[in-house]
Design an enzyme around this catalytic site. Structure first.
Site, PDB file in Angstrom:
ATOM      1  N   GLN A  67       0.860  -1.179   0.000  1.00  0.00           N
ATOM      2  CA  GLN A  67       0.000   0.000   0.000  1.00  0.00           C
ATOM      3  C   GLN A  67       0.898   1.232   0.000  1.00  0.00           C
ATOM      4  O   GLN A  67       1.993   1.224   0.586  1.00  0.00           O
ATOM      5  CB  GLN A  67      -0.935   0.001   1.213  1.00  0.00           C
ATOM      6  CG  GLN A  67      -2.083  -0.989   1.068  1.00  0.00           C
ATOM      7  CD  GLN A  67      -3.056  -0.924   2.224  1.00  0.00           C
ATOM      8  OE1 GLN A  67      -2.746  -1.364   3.326  1.00  0.00           O
ATOM      9  NE2 GLN A  67      -4.245  -0.380   1.969  1.00  0.00           N
ATOM     10  N   SER A  68       0.418   2.324  -0.607  1.00  0.00           N
ATOM     11  CA  SER A  68       1.305   3.437  -0.925  1.00  0.00           C
ATOM     12  C   SER A  68       1.675   4.292   0.279  1.00  0.00           C
ATOM     13  O   SER A  68       2.807   4.753   0.389  1.00  0.00           O
ATOM     14  CB  SER A  68       0.665   4.330  -2.003  1.00  0.00           C
ATOM     15  OG  SER A  68       0.433   3.580  -3.175  1.00  0.00           O
ATOM     16  N   LYS A  69       0.746   4.540   1.207  1.00  0.00           N
ATOM     17  CA  LYS A  69       0.979   5.483   2.294  1.00  0.00           C
ATOM     18  C   LYS A  69       0.701   4.829   3.637  1.00  0.00           C
ATOM     19  O   LYS A  69      -0.143   3.937   3.734  1.00  0.00           O
ATOM     20  CB  LYS A  69       0.086   6.716   2.131  1.00  0.00           C
ATOM     21  CG  LYS A  69       0.344   7.501   0.857  1.00  0.00           C
ATOM     22  CD  LYS A  69      -0.601   8.690   0.768  1.00  0.00           C
ATOM     23  CE  LYS A  69      -0.370   9.484  -0.515  1.00  0.00           C
ATOM     24  NZ  LYS A  69      -1.296  10.643  -0.609  1.00  0.00           N
TER      25      LYS A  69
END
Length: 675
Positions: free
Chosen positions: A20-22
């Site tokens: 997941q990016s953040k």
């Protein structure tokens, strides 16, 4: 069974890649993470017995600008030829940049591994699948760019209106209606105002820091605890003080885009770093008068100029602000011959001997120094010029100085009072919490009681600190009155030359009044030629006699030497000393005269055949010695001085033009006495 999942591939292990990016998505978007972990069941349903999960990249972007240890592990596993399939939720989870994506496709094609997502299974060795994978990777990369472009544009538009909720420094907070306003805590406001007032007074971030720590004044600092921003009070550090004094928010300005991200290649990969300051002209948004400020924008500009001038060693073009030291003209002198700055050379223990030197030719061309001279006479001569320039404002400056002293005492006491008030509130709060608990619940009551005792002890310490401050601080009645200050202002040279005068303050005064001094040496007349460029645009030339070898500065003045020479043989040493004191003449060490100093300075050659120190006055003397020691009023001092000069002229004391020699350390001039 899919034909691409051959028995050979099924015997190898499958890897499920989760990303997941953040970090915020780990909390707010948990469904996506569940779907990615659910790929384990899909891999098991397709016939894989060995399944490995790689989830080290949770909270890391796939743009290729940050390190991804999970992806590096995935590449290593694929290169080992023990992987039959790589499972991911979609192509964007594996990578959002072409370099990583196509590199992974190439490796999978080389070792015979397939890529799988919920839509299908893709074999990189097949042309159609390879083309489809390439399109998916390009779309993932384009999607990231599109998201970033839309987000940045929305942020810019909101920032241009001053509505974007950027983090605000201590002393400010966001109101419910979306406005920046001052912190309602009175102690916080007083602490911020105190810092800016001390900056105006001291003119240096470091000096403000030293003063705050010496006076034990705490400042509020934002601290992250448990994911929430909290305010703590502690002694300031240089970074805290610098951030406060350089932040335009305190001047009522809304500033956005003050820093930028920079990308550089490290070990063949792009790496992005953040927080690089940009010049003010490159700021994205700057809205003045956006909210109430602690200082005006003009004062903020002055502070930034002062801070830039204090930056040592960055530029030779601008003189630096007062940094202390014994050299008064440090940073102001420029050589007329080569145009270079003059450096200060301190010698002797403690740096008591000052010399100004131009070393440009020696450093650049290996030649000798352009000019070099002692600093004492030059400093004294320039000081006289400065005092002559500011003597008209001395009275007003003295009165403002007294007001500042009183204001500083009030501000410091106010800071201590607010600190005590807050400590008392915390003690009362601890008491209420202790009283609210059931006394039988000793595990809780014991801890709350300990906290209450700590709070009470802190109150006692702060109250003792306030009492000590009141005891050491002079009361308002003992501060100098206006009449005393006016009398001191009339004797400005004595105040300027006082040993207790702050050298840093005097240097700052010179840097305000003088832009630069061009200096050269007139070899014919042995004089230093100083061309002073004043801040107002005026110029003046000053000539100072250059010191000669074999002579020192502790020489008796020519006027005192002439008086001693004319009175010798007619009066005793005691009478000569009294007369010199009435004439306000000093020794070479700037001391008053007495019989021993008159006698010790007498040359043996000059005393040949004469008897000094006689108990009887010389013949023809009319009681000048006794008259000199009688008390006199201040109104008659100047009349007595003229009378003494007239009396001495009757004994043959003439012009001092024919006297060319001085004696050292309070002695008499070498020469014959008159009988």
């Amino acid at each position: 069974m899919n034909s691409k999942l051959t028995p050979e591939r099924l015997r190898k292990k499958a890897i499920v890649y989760v990303r997941q990016s953040k970090p915020s998505q780990l909390i707010d978007n948990q469904e996506s993470r569940r779907l990615q972990y659910g790929l384990v069941d899909r891999a098991r349903g397709l016939g894989f017995q060995q399944i490995s999960i790689i989830d080290e990249d949770l909270g890391r972007t796939g743009s290729g600008l940050v390190e991804r240890p999970g992806f590096q592990r995935l590449v290593s596993e694929v290169l080992s030829e023990e992987v039959g399939a790589v499972f991911c939720l979609e192509a964007s989870r594996l990578a959002r940049n072409g370099r990583d994506w196509h590199h992974l496709i190439e490796l999978c094609g080389m070792v015979g591994a397939v890529l799988a997502d919920p839509d299908g299974i893709y074999d990189p060795m097949l042309v159609n699948d390879r083309l489809l994978l390439g399109l998916k990777g390009s779309m993932a990369e384009f999607e990231l760019s599109l998201f970033r472009q839309r987000s940045i544009e929305a942020i810019r538009q909101k920032a241009h209106r001053g509505e974007l909720r950027i983090p605000v420094p201590v002393g400010y907070c966001w109101s419910p209606n979306g406005k920046i306003e001052k912190d309602p805590d009175e102690r916080v406001q007083q602490a911020v105002q105190l810092v800016f007032r001390k900056m105006t007074e001291l003119g240096s971030i470091r000096q403000v820091l030293i003063w705050l720590r010496q006076e034990k004044v705490c400042l509020p600092v934002s601290s992250l605890a448990g994911g929430e921003s909290q305010r703590v009070w502690k002694l300031p550090l240089y970074r805290n003080t610098q951030d406060m004094l350089t932040n335009p928010t305190y001047a009522g300005a809304y500033a956005f885009g003050k820093s930028e991200a920079r990308t550089k290649v490290v070990d063949g990969r792009a790496r992005r770093t953040f927080g690089h300051d940009k010049p003010r002209s490159a700021w994205m948004v700057l809205i003045r008068d956006h909210h109430p400020g602690y200082i005006s924008w003009e004062e903020y500009e002055r502070n930034q100029a002062m801070i830039a001038a204090n930056t040592f060693g960055h530029s030779d073009a601008e003189p630096k602000a007062g940094r202390g030291g014994r050299a008064l003209l440090s940073g102001l002198l420029r050589c007329r011959r080569c145009g270079g700055k003059l450096y200060v050379n301190y010698s002797r223990p403690g740096g008591v001997v000052i010399r100004y030197e131009c070393s440009r030719e020696r450093l650049d061309h290996g030649q000798g120094r352009c000019i070099s001279f002692g600093g004492l006479r030059v400093d004294q001569a320039v000081s006289k010029e400065v005092l002559r320039a500011i003597e008209g404002n001395a009275i007003e400056a003295a009165w403002k100085a007294a007001e500042q002293i009183e204001q500083q005492q009030q501000e410091l006491r106010k800071a201590f009072e607010l600190e005590v008030e807050q400590a008392r509130y915390e003690a009362r709060l601890a008491a209420r919490r202790y009283e609210a608990v059931d006394p039988e619940q000793r595990l809780v009551a014991r801890e709350l009681e300990a906290r209450w005792n700590v709070a009470l002890q802190k109150v006692q310490e702060l109250e003792a600190k306030l009492e000590e401050f009141d005891r050491k601080s002079p009361p308002a009645a003992t501060l100098p009155s206006r009449e005393v200050l006016l009398s001191l202002a009339q004797d400005l040279p004595a105040v300027w030359n006082s040993p207790s005068a702050d050298m840093r303050l005097k240097q700052r005064i010179l840097h305000i009044l003088i832009r630069e001094i061009i200096v050269d040496v007139d070899e014919n007349s042995r004089e230093l030629v100083l061309l002073i460029h004043w801040a107002g645009g005026q110029h003046s030339e000053l000539r100072v006699k250059k010191g000669e070898g074999g002579k020192h500065r502790y020489c008796t003045s020519l006027e005192a030497t002439e008086v001693i020479r004319k009175m010798a043989g007619k009066f005793s040493d005691e009478q000569i000393a009294v007369t010199l004191n009435r004439l306000r003449l000093r020794t070479g060490l700037d001391k008053t005269w007495n019989e021993m100093r008159v006698y010790s300075g007498t040359s043996p050659a000059s005393t040949s055949g004469l008897r000094l120190g006689s108990e009887e006055p010389a013949r023809g003397h009319s009681g000048a010695g006794s008259a000199a020691i009688e008390p006199q009023s201040a109104e008659c001092a100047e009349d007595d001085r003229r009378e003494d000069l007239a009396r001495l002229s009757g004994y043959g004391v003439c012009s001092l033009a024919d006297s060319h020699r001085g004696v050292g350390y309070g002695g008499r001039a070498a020469g014959s006495r008159e009988s």
